[in-house]
Write a protein that holds these residues in place. Structure first.
Motif, PDB file in Angstrom:
ATOM      1  N   ARG A 138       0.825  -1.200   0.000  1.00 31.38           N
ATOM      2  CA  ARG A 138       0.000   0.000   0.000  1.00 31.38           C
ATOM      3  C   ARG A 138       0.865   1.259   0.000  1.00 31.38           C
ATOM      4  O   ARG A 138       2.026   1.243   0.408  1.00 31.38           O
ATOM      5  CB  ARG A 138      -0.909   0.004   1.225  1.00 31.38           C
ATOM      6  CG  ARG A 138      -1.856  -1.195   1.305  1.00 31.38           C
ATOM      7  CD  ARG A 138      -2.866  -1.175   0.189  1.00 31.38           C
ATOM      8  NE  ARG A 138      -3.858  -2.253   0.334  1.00 31.38           N
ATOM      9  CZ  ARG A 138      -4.848  -2.472  -0.496  1.00 31.38           C
ATOM     10  NH1 ARG A 138      -4.988  -1.682  -1.552  1.00 31.38           N
ATOM     11  NH2 ARG A 138      -5.699  -3.462  -0.298  1.00 31.38           N
ATOM     12  N   THR A 139       0.248   2.361  -0.422  1.00 32.66           N
ATOM     13  CA  THR A 139       0.976   3.620  -0.541  1.00 32.66           C
ATOM     14  C   THR A 139       1.643   4.042   0.760  1.00 32.66           C
ATOM     15  O   THR A 139       2.761   4.574   0.752  1.00 32.66           O
ATOM     16  CB  THR A 139       0.022   4.736  -1.019  1.00 32.66           C
ATOM     17  OG1 THR A 139      -0.518   4.371  -2.290  1.00 32.66           O
ATOM     18  CG2 THR A 139       0.759   6.065  -1.148  1.00 32.66           C
ATOM     19  N   GLY A 140       0.989   3.814   1.884  1.00 33.93           N
ATOM     20  CA  GLY A 140       1.537   4.245   3.168  1.00 33.93           C
ATOM     21  C   GLY A 140       2.604   3.338   3.740  1.00 33.93           C
ATOM     22  O   GLY A 140       3.204   3.660   4.777  1.00 33.93           O
ATOM     23  N   ASP A 141       2.865   2.220   3.087  1.00 32.86           N
ATOM     24  CA  ASP A 141       3.881   1.283   3.580  1.00 32.86           C
ATOM     25  C   ASP A 141       5.270   1.910   3.461  1.00 32.86           C
ATOM     26  O   ASP A 141       5.619   2.452   2.413  1.00 32.86           O
ATOM     27  CB  ASP A 141       3.814  -0.005   2.751  1.00 32.86           C
ATOM     28  CG  ASP A 141       4.601  -1.153   3.370  1.00 32.86           C
ATOM     29  OD1 ASP A 141       5.778  -0.939   3.737  1.00 32.86           O
ATOM     30  OD2 ASP A 141       4.037  -2.253   3.469  1.00 32.86           O
ATOM     31  N   PRO A 142       6.088   1.854   4.519  1.00 29.37           N
ATOM     32  CA  PRO A 142       7.453   2.403   4.443  1.00 29.37           C
ATOM     33  C   PRO A 142       8.268   1.814   3.298  1.00 29.37           C
ATOM     34  O   PRO A 142       9.134   2.493   2.731  1.00 29.37           O
ATOM     35  CB  PRO A 142       8.052   2.042   5.805  1.00 29.37           C
ATOM     36  CG  PRO A 142       6.885   1.899   6.719  1.00 29.37           C
ATOM     37  CD  PRO A 142       5.774   1.345   5.880  1.00 29.37           C
ATOM     38  N   GLU A 143       7.998   0.561   2.935  1.00 33.29           N
ATOM     39  CA  GLU A 143       8.713  -0.068   1.818  1.00 33.29           C
ATOM     40  C   GLU A 143       8.426   0.670   0.512  1.00 33.29           C
ATOM     41  O   GLU A 143       9.304   0.805  -0.344  1.00 33.29           O
ATOM     42  CB  GLU A 143       8.286  -1.533   1.681  1.00 33.29           C
ATOM     43  CG  GLU A 143       8.830  -2.455   2.749  1.00 33.29           C
ATOM     44  CD  GLU A 143      10.203  -2.995   2.389  1.00 33.29           C
ATOM     45  OE1 GLU A 143      10.517  -3.122   1.196  1.00 33.29           O
ATOM     46  OE2 GLU A 143      10.958  -3.296   3.320  1.00 33.29           O
ATOM     47  N   VAL A 144       7.200   1.141   0.363  1.00 36.09           N
ATOM     48  CA  VAL A 144       6.821   1.855  -0.846  1.00 36.09           C
ATOM     49  C   VAL A 144       7.518   3.207  -0.910  1.00 36.09           C
ATOM     50  O   VAL A 144       8.016   3.622  -1.966  1.00 36.09           O
ATOM     51  CB  VAL A 144       5.283   2.019  -0.915  1.00 36.09           C
ATOM     52  CG1 VAL A 144       4.890   2.978  -2.036  1.00 36.09           C
ATOM     53  CG2 VAL A 144       4.619   0.665  -1.130  1.00 36.09           C
ATOM     54  N   GLN A 145       7.556   3.893   0.211  1.00 36.13           N
ATOM     55  CA  GLN A 145       8.243   5.184   0.260  1.00 36.13           C
ATOM     56  C   GLN A 145       9.730   5.013  -0.057  1.00 36.13           C
ATOM     57  O   GLN A 145      10.315   5.783  -0.831  1.00 36.13           O
ATOM     58  CB  GLN A 145       8.085   5.812   1.648  1.00 36.13           C
ATOM     59  CG  GLN A 145       8.745   7.174   1.797  1.00 36.13           C
ATOM     60  CD  GLN A 145       8.127   8.226   0.904  1.00 36.13           C
ATOM     61  OE1 GLN A 145       6.906   8.333   0.813  1.00 36.13           O
ATOM     62  NE2 GLN A 145       8.956   9.010   0.231  1.00 36.13           N
ATOM     63  N   GLU A 146      10.329   3.976   0.509  1.00 35.28           N
ATOM     64  CA  GLU A 146      11.757   3.708   0.274  1.00 35.28           C
ATOM     65  C   GLU A 146      12.015   3.376  -1.183  1.00 35.28           C
ATOM     66  O   GLU A 146      12.976   3.859  -1.794  1.00 35.28           O
ATOM     67  CB  GLU A 146      12.204   2.554   1.171  1.00 35.28           C
ATOM     68  CG  GLU A 146      13.664   2.184   1.044  1.00 35.28           C
ATOM     69  CD  GLU A 146      14.025   1.009   1.929  1.00 35.28           C
ATOM     70  OE1 GLU A 146      14.506  -0.014   1.390  1.00 35.28           O
ATOM     71  OE2 GLU A 146      13.823   1.103   3.156  1.00 35.28           O
ATOM     72  N   LEU A 147      11.125   2.553  -1.779  1.00 34.65           N
ATOM     73  CA  LEU A 147      11.302   2.179  -3.182  1.00 34.65           C
ATOM     74  C   LEU A 147      11.096   3.384  -4.090  1.00 34.65           C
ATOM     75  O   LEU A 147      11.817   3.552  -5.080  1.00 34.65           O
ATOM     76  CB  LEU A 147      10.329   1.063  -3.549  1.00 34.65           C
ATOM     77  CG  LEU A 147      10.381   0.557  -4.998  1.00 34.65           C
ATOM     78  CD1 LEU A 147      11.790   0.117  -5.375  1.00 34.65           C
ATOM     79  CD2 LEU A 147       9.382  -0.575  -5.203  1.00 34.65           C
ATOM     80  N   SER A 148      10.137   4.228  -3.757  1.00 36.12           N
ATOM     81  CA  SER A 148       9.910   5.446  -4.536  1.00 36.12           C
ATOM     82  C   SER A 148      11.169   6.301  -4.582  1.00 36.12           C
ATOM     83  O   SER A 148      11.585   6.773  -5.646  1.00 36.12           O
ATOM     84  CB  SER A 148       8.746   6.243  -3.933  1.00 36.12           C
ATOM     85  OG  SER A 148       8.613   7.500  -4.550  1.00 36.12           O
TER      86      SER A 148
ATOM     87  N   SER B 171       6.091   8.225  -7.888  1.00 33.22           N
ATOM     88  CA  SER B 171       5.559   8.595  -6.580  1.00 33.22           C
ATOM     89  C   SER B 171       5.161   7.340  -5.813  1.00 33.22           C
ATOM     90  O   SER B 171       5.001   6.260  -6.404  1.00 33.22           O
ATOM     91  CB  SER B 171       4.331   9.495  -6.753  1.00 33.22           C
ATOM     92  OG  SER B 171       3.281   8.761  -7.379  1.00 33.22           O
ATOM     93  N   PRO B 172       4.963   7.442  -4.500  1.00 29.82           N
ATOM     94  CA  PRO B 172       4.492   6.275  -3.745  1.00 29.82           C
ATOM     95  C   PRO B 172       3.201   5.690  -4.306  1.00 29.82           C
ATOM     96  O   PRO B 172       3.034   4.471  -4.324  1.00 29.82           O
ATOM     97  CB  PRO B 172       4.301   6.843  -2.328  1.00 29.82           C
ATOM     98  CG  PRO B 172       5.332   7.928  -2.231  1.00 29.82           C
ATOM     99  CD  PRO B 172       5.339   8.559  -3.605  1.00 29.82           C
ATOM    100  N   ASP B 173       2.285   6.554  -4.783  1.00 31.50           N
ATOM    101  CA  ASP B 173       1.043   6.038  -5.375  1.00 31.50           C
ATOM    102  C   ASP B 173       1.331   5.183  -6.612  1.00 31.50           C
ATOM    103  O   ASP B 173       0.753   4.112  -6.788  1.00 31.50           O
ATOM    104  CB  ASP B 173       0.120   7.199  -5.772  1.00 31.50           C
ATOM    105  CG  ASP B 173      -0.628   7.775  -4.587  1.00 31.50           C
ATOM    106  OD1 ASP B 173      -0.698   7.094  -3.548  1.00 31.50           O
ATOM    107  OD2 ASP B 173      -1.125   8.909  -4.700  1.00 31.50           O
TER     108      ASP B 173
END
Length: 256
Positions: A27-37, A58-60
């Motif tokens: 999901r967008t709010g997952d820290p893994e997503v932010q890191e990958l972004s 973007s995270p989305d």
């Protein structure tokens, strides 16, 4: 300018996160997503103008791509999201050889984290004429090509190959530049990494990791086709033999 399509390098990194998450979307709010972004935005692949586009990786958008991976897996029972052929090929690559693809992702991440991959300029041959790259990504091919072109390493490999008076020939097809071109071809050969660098790791290259190839075989080892890896000399030798066993190709029809 539109946001560019996802490259193999980016798909490798996204696919690895999904595999580690049990083939479930992130999901967008997952820290893994932010890191990958943030990681995708740091890759030295796309032009500066692309990075300036609002929403670029973007995270989305990253979360959406993980949904593509998760819902287009053959074991997924629901309806899959719409995704392109490159994503489907990457899903198949992770299914067929998960450990190797995860290692490729790790090599890309390590190379970006250390700053090493940002320092290597684009190399001729890292992208095929059709625009395709190896399934493991363009940056790993760039790294391999840059190392193969190290003049000191090439000189040492040629010296090893000529020990005991052996002629300098292509290890795949036996082509001898000196025999064909005389003095002009004397001492000429190209050097190729037998094992892709994401498998051998960042250790110092040993001479036994290299093979002497003619220009044609070298290009065919690195030739990119959508959804495939570059080839080892042994794999190329097998391909040549299998092709030869089929006999000559039919001659094209004459123009009327």
């Amino acid at each position: 300018m539109r946001i560019p399509a996802w490259t193999e390098d980016e798909l490798v990194l996204a696919g690895a996160r999904v595999v580690k998450n049990g083939w479930r979307e992130l999901r967008t709010g997952d820290p893994e997503v932010q890191e990958l972004s943030e990681l995708l935005q740091s890759l030295p692949i796309h032009p500066a103008e692309a990075h300036a586009i609002p929403g670029f990786r973007s995270p989305d958008s990253v979360s959406r791509k993980t949904s593509d991976f998760a819902t287009n897996h053959p074991a997924y029972s629901g309806r899959g999201t719409r995704c392109g052929e490159p994503t489907r090929l990457m899903i198949k690559a992770f299914i067929d050889r998960e450990a190797e693809m995860l290692e490729a992702a790790r090599s890309i991440e390590d190379g970006i984290g250390s700053g090493q991959l940002q320092l290597i300029p684009p190399q001729p041959g890292e992208i095929d004429d059709s625009g395709s790259t190896a399934i493991e990504g363009r940056l790993l091919v760039r790294q391999a090509l840059a190392r193969e072109r190290d003049p000191k390493l090439r000189k040492l490999k040629i010296k090893q190959a000529r020990q005991n008076g052996r002629p300098l020939r292509c290890e795949v097809c036996d082509f001898d530049f000196a025999r064909t071109y005389g003095a002009l071809g004397e001492g000429y050969i190209e050097v190729h990494h037998v094992t892709p660098l994401h498998i051998s790791g960042p250790r110092n290259t040993r001479l036994d990791d290299l093979a002497c190839l003619c220009a044609n075989c070298h290009r065919m080892c690195h030739k990119n086709r959508r959804g495939e890896s570059w080839r080892t000399p042994d794999a190329l030798r097998t391909l040549i033999r299998s092709t030869a066993s089929l006999g000559p190709h039919a001659a094209p029809a004459a123009d009327s």
